[in-house]
Design a protein around this motif. Structure first.
Motif, PDB file in Angstrom:
ATOM      1  N   ILE A  92      12.533   9.355   7.882  1.00 45.03           N
ATOM      2  CA  ILE A  92      11.076   9.256   7.802  1.00 45.03           C
ATOM      3  C   ILE A  92      10.506  10.643   8.095  1.00 45.03           C
ATOM      4  O   ILE A  92      10.768  11.213   9.161  1.00 45.03           O
ATOM      5  N   GLN A 145       4.104  13.601   7.143  1.00 45.48           N
ATOM      6  CA  GLN A 145       3.167  12.801   6.357  1.00 45.48           C
ATOM      7  C   GLN A 145       2.032  12.243   7.219  1.00 45.48           C
ATOM      8  O   GLN A 145       0.986  11.862   6.710  1.00 45.48           O
ATOM      9  N   TYR A 146       2.230  12.218   8.534  1.00 46.77           N
ATOM     10  CA  TYR A 146       1.213  11.721   9.462  1.00 46.77           C
ATOM     11  C   TYR A 146       0.445  12.849  10.143  1.00 46.77           C
ATOM     12  O   TYR A 146      -0.444  12.591  10.946  1.00 46.77           O
ATOM     13  N   ASN A 175      -3.910   8.355  17.776  1.00 47.72           N
ATOM     14  CA  ASN A 175      -3.172   8.634  16.541  1.00 47.72           C
ATOM     15  C   ASN A 175      -1.713   8.215  16.689  1.00 47.72           C
ATOM     16  O   ASN A 175      -1.118   7.688  15.754  1.00 47.72           O
ATOM     17  N   LYS A 186      -1.412   4.553  16.064  1.00 52.35           N
ATOM     18  CA  LYS A 186      -1.540   4.260  14.626  1.00 52.35           C
ATOM     19  C   LYS A 186      -0.234   4.568  13.902  1.00 52.35           C
ATOM     20  O   LYS A 186       0.217   3.808  13.051  1.00 52.35           O
ATOM     21  N   VAL A 187       0.359   5.700  14.237  1.00 53.62           N
ATOM     22  CA  VAL A 187       1.630   6.077  13.606  1.00 53.62           C
ATOM     23  C   VAL A 187       2.734   5.109  14.027  1.00 53.62           C
ATOM     24  O   VAL A 187       3.583   4.735  13.204  1.00 53.62           O
ATOM     25  N   ALA A 221       2.462   1.939  14.540  1.00 51.41           N
ATOM     26  CA  ALA A 221       2.319   0.762  13.674  1.00 51.41           C
ATOM     27  C   ALA A 221       2.896   1.040  12.282  1.00 51.41           C
ATOM     28  O   ALA A 221       3.589   0.184  11.704  1.00 51.41           O
ATOM     29  N   LYS A 222       2.651   2.240  11.750  1.00 44.21           N
ATOM     30  CA  LYS A 222       3.177   2.596  10.429  1.00 44.21           C
ATOM     31  C   LYS A 222       4.698   2.708  10.452  1.00 44.21           C
ATOM     32  O   LYS A 222       5.380   2.292   9.507  1.00 44.21           O
ATOM     33  N   LEU A 223       5.236   3.268  11.527  1.00 42.94           N
ATOM     34  CA  LEU A 223       6.694   3.372  11.647  1.00 42.94           C
ATOM     35  C   LEU A 223       7.329   1.987  11.719  1.00 42.94           C
ATOM     36  O   LEU A 223       8.383   1.746  11.115  1.00 42.94           O
ATOM     37  N   GLU A 236       6.151  -0.729  10.400  1.00 39.55           N
ATOM     38  CA  GLU A 236       6.068  -1.288   9.046  1.00 39.55           C
ATOM     39  C   GLU A 236       7.190  -0.751   8.162  1.00 39.55           C
ATOM     40  O   GLU A 236       7.788  -1.493   7.392  1.00 39.55           O
ATOM     41  N   GLN A 237       7.461   0.540   8.278  1.00 36.69           N
ATOM     42  CA  GLN A 237       8.490   1.164   7.440  1.00 36.69           C
ATOM     43  C   GLN A 237       9.892   0.688   7.789  1.00 36.69           C
ATOM     44  O   GLN A 237      10.812   0.851   6.987  1.00 36.69           O
ATOM     45  N   ASP A 257      10.655  -2.522   8.842  1.00 38.38           N
ATOM     46  CA  ASP A 257      10.640  -3.965   9.034  1.00 38.38           C
ATOM     47  C   ASP A 257      11.915  -4.644   8.538  1.00 38.38           C
ATOM     48  O   ASP A 257      12.220  -5.747   8.927  1.00 38.38           O
TER      49      ASP A 257
END
Length: 188
Positions: free
Chosen positions: A3, A7-8, A19, A22-23, A25-27, A29-30, A32
């Motif tokens: 990853i 990009q963040y 921040n 937020k990241v 949560a995105k990590l 998701e990636q 899952d």
């Protein structure tokens, strides 16, 4: 899995606790979908010049802890972290007596220069070094191997190995009811 953390980034900077959450949560998701077999998960900091301790705490350490609890076949590794990012991680890890695995990654995703950042307690360090030395082992084998020099029971070896696997520093391999352990990255 790799990853790209840049990009963040805003410019070349990752900053702030908000921040970081937020990241995180995105990590999550990636990641899952957990792999069937244990594998390193490289958080590639290439192109990131600065990451603040608050960001690293909220995004990276919380991600490592969550993934190791809920998706145990992922083993997060910090890759291509520059000097300023490593400095912030060091400041963050020291009071917690925490440890992360770092490495360099080439363009093909091949890791090199694996190393630990932070301090393992002396008993964990002995255990980590034994796993590294033996290549693959179990608590029973460590107990038998060290029976003459240490008076450490097999349960203590189990606890030490589980703790190192929980930190993502060694890989836990289940074989029925028994577990074996090996280094996450060779060459460390």
């Amino acid at each position: 899995m790799r990853i790209a953390m840049n990009q963040y980034a805003t410019g070349s900077m990752l900053a702030g606790a908000t921040n970081g959450r937020k990241v995180l949560a995105k990590l999550m998701e990636q990641t899952d979908r957990e792999p069937a077999e244990p594998e390193p998960l490289f958080l590639d900091f290439g192109g990131v010049e600065v990451a603040t301790a608050s960001f690293l705490r909220e995004a990276i350490l919380n991600f490592r802890d969550a993934v190791r609890r809920t998706r145990p076949n992922f083993y997060p590794v910090i890759a291509n972290a520059g000097e300023l990012v490593v400095d912030e991680l060091t400041v963050l890890l020291a009071p917690r007596r925490d440890v992360l695995m770092l490495c360099s990654l080439n363009g093909n995703g091949k890791p090199s220069n694996p190393r630990l950042l932070g301090d393992l307690d002396p008993k964990q360090r002995v255990t980590f070094d034994l796993v590294k030395q033996r290549g693959e082992t179990s608590a029973a084998e460590l107990h038998e191997h060290r029976k003459k020099s240490d008076r450490v029971e097999q349960t203590a070896w189990n606890n030490r190995l589980a703790s190192l696997a929980g930190l993502g520093l060694i890989v836990e391999l289940s074989q029925g009811r028994s577990k074996r352990y090996k280094p996450l990255l060779s060459g460390i």
